[in-house]
Design an enzyme around this catalytic site. Structure first.
Site, PDB file in Angstrom:
ATOM      1  N   ALA A  10      47.087  40.967  31.553  1.00 60.29           N
ATOM      2  CA  ALA A  10      47.749  39.814  30.815  1.00 60.29           C
ATOM      3  C   ALA A  10      48.985  40.317  30.250  1.00 60.29           C
ATOM      4  O   ALA A  10      49.490  39.146  29.734  1.00 60.29           O
ATOM      5  CB  ALA A  10      46.740  39.299  29.801  1.00 60.29           C
ATOM      6  N   GLN A  13      54.063  40.260  34.010  1.00 63.33           N
ATOM      7  CA  GLN A  13      54.953  39.121  34.007  1.00 63.33           C
ATOM      8  C   GLN A  13      54.355  37.924  34.896  1.00 63.33           C
ATOM      9  O   GLN A  13      54.240  36.654  34.437  1.00 63.33           O
ATOM     10  CB  GLN A  13      56.048  39.490  34.982  1.00 63.33           C
ATOM     11  CG  GLN A  13      57.118  40.541  34.180  1.00 63.33           C
ATOM     12  CD  GLN A  13      58.333  40.671  35.090  1.00 63.33           C
ATOM     13  OE1 GLN A  13      58.448  40.545  36.300  1.00 63.33           O
ATOM     14  NE2 GLN A  13      59.357  41.189  34.125  1.00 63.33           N
ATOM     15  N   ALA A  15      50.807  37.238  34.881  1.00 64.02           N
ATOM     16  CA  ALA A  15      50.151  36.602  33.928  1.00 64.02           C
ATOM     17  C   ALA A  15      50.544  35.876  32.720  1.00 64.02           C
ATOM     18  O   ALA A  15      50.248  34.963  32.239  1.00 64.02           O
ATOM     19  CB  ALA A  15      48.997  37.760  33.156  1.00 64.02           C
ATOM     20  N   ARG A  96      48.631  54.254  51.495  1.00 64.38           N
ATOM     21  CA  ARG A  96      47.855  53.184  51.311  1.00 64.38           C
ATOM     22  C   ARG A  96      46.688  53.592  50.784  1.00 64.38           C
ATOM     23  O   ARG A  96      45.736  52.788  50.189  1.00 64.38           O
ATOM     24  CB  ARG A  96      47.988  52.507  52.548  1.00 64.38           C
ATOM     25  CG  ARG A  96      46.878  51.150  52.463  1.00 64.38           C
ATOM     26  CD  ARG A  96      47.015  50.315  53.743  1.00 64.38           C
ATOM     27  NE  ARG A  96      48.178  49.656  54.046  1.00 64.38           N
ATOM     28  CZ  ARG A  96      48.679  48.514  53.330  1.00 64.38           C
ATOM     29  NH1 ARG A  96      47.733  47.957  52.692  1.00 64.38           N
ATOM     30  NH2 ARG A  96      49.806  48.159  53.755  1.00 64.38           N
ATOM     31  N   ASN A 103      42.711  51.083  43.041  1.00 65.04           N
ATOM     32  CA  ASN A 103      42.190  49.837  43.016  1.00 65.04           C
ATOM     33  C   ASN A 103      40.706  49.812  43.065  1.00 65.04           C
ATOM     34  O   ASN A 103      40.039  48.757  42.556  1.00 65.04           O
ATOM     35  CB  ASN A 103      42.783  48.853  44.015  1.00 65.04           C
ATOM     36  CG  ASN A 103      44.263  48.378  43.464  1.00 65.04           C
ATOM     37  OD1 ASN A 103      44.347  47.720  42.468  1.00 65.04           O
ATOM     38  ND2 ASN A 103      45.311  48.926  44.335  1.00 65.04           N
ATOM     39  N   GLY A 128      45.394  40.320  42.323  1.00 66.99           N
ATOM     40  CA  GLY A 128      46.249  41.607  42.464  1.00 66.99           C
ATOM     41  C   GLY A 128      45.885  42.179  44.060  1.00 66.99           C
ATOM     42  O   GLY A 128      44.740  41.918  44.379  1.00 66.99           O
ATOM     43  N   ASP A 157      49.565  32.818  52.479  1.00 65.84           N
ATOM     44  CA  ASP A 157      49.505  33.248  54.238  1.00 65.84           C
ATOM     45  C   ASP A 157      48.698  32.039  54.783  1.00 65.84           C
ATOM     46  O   ASP A 157      48.894  31.628  55.864  1.00 65.84           O
ATOM     47  CB  ASP A 157      48.686  34.309  54.267  1.00 65.84           C
ATOM     48  CG  ASP A 157      49.412  35.527  53.573  1.00 65.84           C
ATOM     49  OD1 ASP A 157      50.753  35.729  53.833  1.00 65.84           O
ATOM     50  OD2 ASP A 157      48.847  36.360  52.593  1.00 65.84           O
ATOM     51  N   ARG A 160      50.972  28.980  55.201  1.00 70.63           N
ATOM     52  CA  ARG A 160      51.711  29.150  56.187  1.00 70.63           C
ATOM     53  C   ARG A 160      51.297  29.044  57.676  1.00 70.63           C
ATOM     54  O   ARG A 160      51.817  28.500  58.534  1.00 70.63           O
ATOM     55  CB  ARG A 160      52.417  30.526  56.082  1.00 70.63           C
ATOM     56  CG  ARG A 160      53.600  30.990  57.117  1.00 70.63           C
ATOM     57  CD  ARG A 160      54.173  32.273  56.712  1.00 70.63           C
ATOM     58  NE  ARG A 160      55.011  32.206  55.428  1.00 70.63           N
ATOM     59  CZ  ARG A 160      55.231  33.319  54.850  1.00 70.63           C
ATOM     60  NH1 ARG A 160      54.724  34.605  55.258  1.00 70.63           N
ATOM     61  NH2 ARG A 160      56.059  33.270  53.668  1.00 70.63           N
ATOM     62  N   HIS A 185      47.604  40.670  52.312  1.00 72.82           N
ATOM     63  CA  HIS A 185      48.753  40.186  52.514  1.00 72.82           C
ATOM     64  C   HIS A 185      50.062  41.420  52.991  1.00 72.82           C
ATOM     65  O   HIS A 185      50.334  42.219  52.154  1.00 72.82           O
ATOM     66  CB  HIS A 185      49.470  39.420  51.391  1.00 72.82           C
ATOM     67  CG  HIS A 185      51.033  39.218  51.503  1.00 72.82           C
ATOM     68  ND1 HIS A 185      51.163  37.917  52.086  1.00 72.82           N
ATOM     69  CD2 HIS A 185      52.226  39.599  50.925  1.00 72.82           C
ATOM     70  CE1 HIS A 185      52.405  37.910  51.970  1.00 72.82           C
ATOM     71  NE2 HIS A 185      53.217  38.899  51.307  1.00 72.82           N
TER      72      HIS A 185
END
Length: 228
Positions: A10, A13, A15, A96, A103, A128, A157, A160, A185
């Site tokens: 929070a 930027q 949030a 990655r 995460n 996220g 996505d 699109r 993404h």
């Protein structure tokens, strides 16, 4: 009655931009009071308290409470909605697999907290990145919450891909549904029209029977949908 809305990351930027839309009633309606539960990591607490004070300074009529915390169990307690914006960003030189590991820790902990203290009817949207993976981790970590209550916001996505099909067939985007994006993404995501439907009168028909162009589906559609 106010709904309790959790926003993670929070002090960041994204949030920060989202908060005012929620607080003003753009998201849940102009007649729906909200309690804002702002969650971030301990080192961001000074900035987060500043964000909370800014919301309070606006004296927005729909905001019934603002809580800034670094404790997930405080933030998710009796929550109706959770917007999981915060995530570990991929830094230069980061593999990655290292990003995924970082995460996993974040979204596993948040999912477990949601499972413990949130309402069982909570709706969770994951912003996220990698959003799809993070949403899966969170959902798996909250087994008492229905899986359909978790969504990954990969809407750009999906939109699109939908627009590409509509343009190809010369129809409105509203006449296309069920385009799917597999993966996160990135340049390796896979847009899929296998389950896509086209509106024809009062019925919906399979999109591939109308497109009739396997080369376009396998090349142009994938390449355009996967641009950054």
């Amino acid at each position: 009655m106010a709904i309790r809305v959790v926003i993670t990351g929070a002090a960041g930027q994204i949030a920060y931009s989202l908060l005012y839309s929620v607080a003003k009633g753009d998201v849940f309606g102009k007649d729906t009071p909200v309690e804002l539960m702002l969650l971030d990591i301990p080192i961001m607490m000074t900035a987060l308290k500043g964000v909370a004070m800014e919301i309070q300074d606006c004296a927005l009529p729909l905001v019934k409470d603002v809580v800034a915390t670094d404790d997930p169990d405080v933030a998710f307690k009796d929550a109706d909605v959770a917007m999981l914006v915060g995530a570990m960003p991929r830094r230069e030189g980061m593999e990655r697999k290292d990003l995924l590991k970082a995460n996993v820790k974040i979204f596993k902990a948040q999912g477990a907290s949601i499972d413990r203290v949130a309402k069982k009817t909570i709706k969770v949207v994951v912003v996220g990145n990698p959003a799809n993976t993070n949403a899966l981790i969170c959902a798996e970590s909250a087994p008492s919450i229905p899986k359909q209550n978790f969504s990954a916001l990969t809407r750009l996505d999906q939109n699109r891909a939908t627009a590409q099909v509509a343009t190809k067939l010369g129809i409105a985007c509203s006449d296309v549904k069920n385009c799917i994006i597999w993966g996160n993404h990135s340049s390796t995501q896979f847009p899929d029209v296998t389950f896509a439907k086209i509106k024809e009168g009062d019925t919906w028909v399979n999109a591939t029977t109308k497109i009739k162009d396997d080369n376009w589906i396998r090349q142009d559609f994938v390449n355009v949908s996967n641009r950054s």
